[in-house]
Design a protein around this motif. Structure first.
Motif, mmCIF file in Angstrom:
data_model
loop_
_atom_site.group_PDB
_atom_site.id
_atom_site.type_symbol
_atom_site.label_atom_id
_atom_site.label_comp_id
_atom_site.label_asym_id
_atom_site.label_seq_id
_atom_site.Cartn_x
_atom_site.Cartn_y
_atom_site.Cartn_z
ATOM 1 N N VAL A 1 -4.729 -9.824 2.531
ATOM 2 C CA VAL A 1 -3.921 -8.616 2.698
ATOM 3 C C VAL A 1 -2.480 -8.951 2.318
ATOM 4 N N THR A 2 -1.796 -8.015 1.650
ATOM 5 C CA THR A 2 -0.408 -8.231 1.274
ATOM 6 C C THR A 2 0.448 -8.353 2.523
ATOM 7 N N LEU A 3 1.317 -9.301 2.541
ATOM 8 C CA LEU A 3 2.173 -9.511 3.693
ATOM 9 C C LEU A 3 3.183 -8.384 3.815
ATOM 10 N N ALA A 4 3.523 -8.056 5.036
ATOM 11 C CA ALA A 4 4.469 -6.975 5.286
ATOM 12 C C ALA A 4 5.835 -7.296 4.704
ATOM 13 N N SER A 5 6.249 -8.573 4.746
ATOM 14 C CA SER A 5 7.561 -8.930 4.211
ATOM 15 C C SER A 5 7.616 -8.724 2.695
ATOM 16 N N GLU A 6 6.499 -8.952 2.009
ATOM 17 C CA GLU A 6 6.466 -8.687 0.564
ATOM 18 C C GLU A 6 6.558 -7.191 0.299
ATOM 19 N N MET A 7 5.937 -6.392 1.139
ATOM 20 C CA MET A 7 6.023 -4.944 0.981
ATOM 21 C C MET A 7 7.448 -4.470 1.256
ATOM 22 N N ASP A 8 8.084 -5.070 2.272
ATOM 23 C CA ASP A 8 9.471 -4.720 2.557
ATOM 24 C C ASP A 8 10.361 -5.039 1.367
ATOM 25 N N ALA A 9 10.137 -6.175 0.740
ATOM 26 C CA ALA A 9 10.934 -6.550 -0.426
ATOM 27 C C ALA A 9 10.746 -5.542 -1.558
#
Length: 105
Positions: free
Chosen positions: A28-36
């Motif tokens: 699953v894509t990490l939330a921090s990568e989505m935030d970026a």
């Protein structure tokens, strides 16, 4: 390791709670990568908006300068016509004074 299950009606974002921390599940894509990615999109939108604002501002300034120059030329033309009309009235006043002097005299 116990994870909290997804309850019916909940949206599964791929983030599990382990104790007091949130961890991403495998694959699953990490939330921090989505935030970026979200902040990158917000930054690009802000830069594009500001660039457009400055571009349109400079265009409006240029159009206002052109309009002011055209209005100045138009007012100069009107002033010249009024000056010519004033000269004609002065000559008519002089002729009327001369005429009255001849007959009043």
């Amino acid at each position: 390791m116990t994870t909290s299950p997804v309850e019916p009606g909940d949206i599964d974002f791929g983030i599990a709670r382990v104790g007091m921390t949130l961890v991403s599940r495998t694959g699953v894509t990490l939330a921090s990568e989505m935030d970026a990615a979200v902040w990158t999109a917000i930054g690009l939108l802000a830069v594009t908006s500001l660039g457009t604002l400055f571009y349109l501002g400079s265009r409006m300034d240029a159009l206002a300068a052109r309009l002011a120059a055209r209005m100045d030329a138009g007012f100069a033309r009107v002033n010249a016509r009024f000056d010519a009309l004033d000269a004609r009235f002065d000559s008519l006043a002089a002729r009327l004074d001369a005429h009255l002097d001849r007959h009043a005299g």
